[in-house]
Scaffold this motif. Structure first.
Motif, mmCIF file in Angstrom:
data_model
loop_
_atom_site.group_PDB
_atom_site.id
_atom_site.type_symbol
_atom_site.label_atom_id
_atom_site.label_comp_id
_atom_site.label_asym_id
_atom_site.label_seq_id
_atom_site.Cartn_x
_atom_site.Cartn_y
_atom_site.Cartn_z
ATOM 1 N N UNK A 23 0.795 -1.224 0.000
ATOM 2 C CA UNK A 23 0.000 0.000 0.000
ATOM 3 C C UNK A 23 0.825 1.269 0.000
ATOM 4 N N UNK A 24 2.121 1.138 -0.259
ATOM 5 C CA UNK A 24 2.995 2.315 -0.317
ATOM 6 C C UNK A 24 2.689 3.110 -1.579
ATOM 7 N N UNK A 25 2.731 4.431 -1.450
ATOM 8 C CA UNK A 25 2.502 5.287 -2.602
ATOM 9 C C UNK A 25 3.816 5.849 -3.098
ATOM 10 N N UNK A 26 3.924 5.972 -4.398
ATOM 11 C CA UNK A 26 5.086 6.585 -5.025
ATOM 12 C C UNK A 26 4.612 7.228 -6.318
ATOM 13 N N UNK A 27 5.439 8.072 -6.903
ATOM 14 C CA UNK A 27 5.071 8.750 -8.136
ATOM 15 C C UNK A 27 5.827 8.101 -9.296
ATOM 16 N N UNK A 28 5.114 7.886 -10.400
ATOM 17 C CA UNK A 28 5.730 7.204 -11.539
ATOM 18 C C UNK A 28 6.515 8.137 -12.446
ATOM 19 N N UNK A 29 6.013 9.318 -12.731
ATOM 20 C CA UNK A 29 6.675 10.252 -13.654
ATOM 21 C C UNK A 29 6.690 11.640 -13.080
ATOM 22 N N UNK A 30 7.763 12.217 -12.712
ATOM 23 C CA UNK A 30 9.067 11.574 -12.531
ATOM 24 C C UNK A 30 9.003 10.637 -11.328
ATOM 25 N N UNK A 31 9.811 9.611 -11.360
ATOM 26 C CA UNK A 31 9.754 8.616 -10.291
ATOM 27 C C UNK A 31 10.262 9.200 -8.983
#
Length: 59
Positions: A23-31
């Motif tokens: 359930x961790x969130x991260x951003x794909x672009x930019x990573x």
């Protein structure tokens, strides 16, 4: 392999799958890795915009 644009940590496909499962969130672009993504969200919207427009990741 994908590299966080802020801290430089590298993640492979398995790492990303595990992050999603937890359930961790991260951003794909930019990573942005989960820690940097969390830090980014703690900034006010004006500061977020400054970093996105300038492409700076030194917060």
């Amino acid at each position: 392999m994908i590299k966080c644009v802020r801290c430089g940590d590298e993640y492979n496909a398995e790492d990303l799958r595990e992050l999603r499962e937890m359930g961790e969130e991260y951003n794909k672009e930019p990573f942005l890795c989960p820690d940097c993504w969390d830090d980014f969200h703690r900034l006010d919207s004006e500061d977020q915009l400054k970093y996105l427009v300038a492409g700076r990741y030194d917060w």
